[in-house]
Design a protein around this motif. Structure first.
Motif, PDB file in Angstrom:
ATOM      1  N   LEU A   1      54.048  27.446  21.910  1.00 35.45           N
ATOM      2  CA  LEU A   1      52.604  27.373  21.699  1.00 35.45           C
ATOM      3  C   LEU A   1      52.108  25.932  21.790  1.00 35.45           C
ATOM      4  N   LYS A   2      52.829  25.008  21.170  1.00 34.54           N
ATOM      5  CA  LYS A   2      52.429  23.603  21.236  1.00 34.54           C
ATOM      6  C   LYS A   2      52.461  23.084  22.671  1.00 34.54           C
ATOM      7  N   SER A   3      53.479  23.493  23.417  1.00 37.32           N
ATOM      8  CA  SER A   3      53.567  23.095  24.821  1.00 37.32           C
ATOM      9  C   SER A   3      52.385  23.654  25.609  1.00 37.32           C
ATOM     10  N   ALA A   4      52.033  24.922  25.317  1.00 41.10           N
ATOM     11  CA  ALA A   4      50.903  25.545  26.004  1.00 41.10           C
ATOM     12  C   ALA A   4      49.603  24.816  25.697  1.00 41.10           C
ATOM     13  N   ILE A   5      49.392  24.460  24.425  1.00 39.28           N
ATOM     14  CA  ILE A   5      48.158  23.769  24.047  1.00 39.28           C
ATOM     15  C   ILE A   5      48.100  22.383  24.682  1.00 39.28           C
ATOM     16  N   ALA A   6      49.261  21.734  24.801  1.00 36.64           N
ATOM     17  CA  ALA A   6      49.289  20.416  25.458  1.00 36.64           C
ATOM     18  C   ALA A   6      48.844  20.535  26.912  1.00 36.64           C
ATOM     19  N   THR A   7      49.301  21.584  27.612  1.00 36.99           N
ATOM     20  CA  THR A   7      48.883  21.760  29.013  1.00 36.99           C
ATOM     21  C   THR A   7      47.417  22.170  29.102  1.00 36.99           C
ATOM     22  N   LEU A   8      46.941  22.921  28.090  1.00 32.38           N
ATOM     23  CA  LEU A   8      45.520  23.285  28.054  1.00 32.38           C
ATOM     24  C   LEU A   8      44.663  22.032  27.939  1.00 32.38           C
ATOM     25  N   HIS A   9      45.052  21.137  27.054  1.00 28.65           N
ATOM     26  CA  HIS A   9      44.310  19.887  26.884  1.00 28.65           C
ATOM     27  C   HIS A   9      44.397  19.021  28.134  1.00 28.65           C
ATOM     28  N   ALA A  10      45.578  19.013  28.763  1.00 28.68           N
ATOM     29  CA  ALA A  10      45.735  18.221  29.988  1.00 28.68           C
ATOM     30  C   ALA A  10      44.825  18.745  31.089  1.00 28.68           C
ATOM     31  N   ALA A  11      44.513  20.043  31.032  1.00 36.82           N
ATOM     32  CA  ALA A  11      43.602  20.638  32.020  1.00 36.82           C
ATOM     33  C   ALA A  11      42.143  20.392  31.664  1.00 36.82           C
TER      34      ALA A  11
END
Length: 218
Positions: A116-126
């Motif tokens: 989940l943390k990895s997913a949120i990091a990529t969401l923010h990067a987008a």
């Protein structure tokens, strides 16, 4: 960008076969239900009770806005796929067959939170902040967390992402995830996460001023 319409139609109101997930009772809150489309199920956020009311333009804006977020996240893998919009007041999306995070202890683990943390990091990067991350907006399906309900999500252009507000929005998303992990698994925040959880002074000042104002009016 034009959001594609749904390639199907649904009745004027969900029938007895539809499974209602939530009734919209608050201001500009949609009815949310699951209905079958042929051999599959789909989730609908339905604002049609606002049709022909002064709130119709706002309801249409909410549908269009969330649809564009989901369209932008196509291929991300952690959000429901957009099916389309119907009449400007209904949003159709993929049904995720999963459990609400924390409801099933066996499906709640540090590995789920790592993903989940990895997913949120990529969401923010987008360039997107979810802005409403809590347990009921995270489903676990096959050990993979899926994030739902992007009604409050905020696209962040580069200038906003670099601003104090943008940093606070990202901090808030991560803080919510870390707090959930601590509560559900007993895993304490790492030193780096503890720094993230510490609210900036200006946020504490705004929060304190709001509480004083609210108590003064109570």
């Amino acid at each position: 960008m034009t959001t594609r319409p749904c390639p199907f139609s649904i009745p004027a109101a969900p029938d007895a076969r539809a499974r209602v997930l939530k009734r919209g009772t608050r201001f500009l809150e949609p009815d949310v239900y699951v209905a079958r489309l042929g051999t599959r199920q789909a989730v609908f956020k339905d604002y049609r009770r606002y049709r022909r009311t002064p709130l119709s333009p706002l309801a249409r804006l909410l549908v269009r806005r969330e649809a564009r977020i989901l369209e932008r996240l196509s291929g991300w893998g952690y959000a429901p796929a957009l099916l389309g919009t119907i009449g400007g007041l209904v949003l159709g999306m993929e049904f995720i067959d999963g459990q609400v995070l924390g409801r099933d202890v066996a499906m709640t683990s540090d590995e789920v939170f790592r993903r989940l943390k990895s997913a949120i990091a990529t969401l923010h990067a987008a360039g997107i902040a979810h802005n409403d991350l809590h347990g009921s907006n995270i489903l676990v399906s096959g050990g993979i967390p899926r994030v739902v309900d992007f009604a409050s999500a905020l696209p962040m252009p580069a200038w906003l992402a670099r601003s104090p507000l943008g940093r606070q929005l990202r901090r808030s998303d991560l803080a919510n995830v870390v707090k959930l992990q601590s509560r559900l698994t007993g895993t304490p925040p790492s030193p780096a996460e503890a720094v993230v959880l510490a609210e900036p002074r200006w946020v504490r000042a705004i929060r304190g001023a709001w509480k004083r104002l609210y108590r003064g009016k109570a």
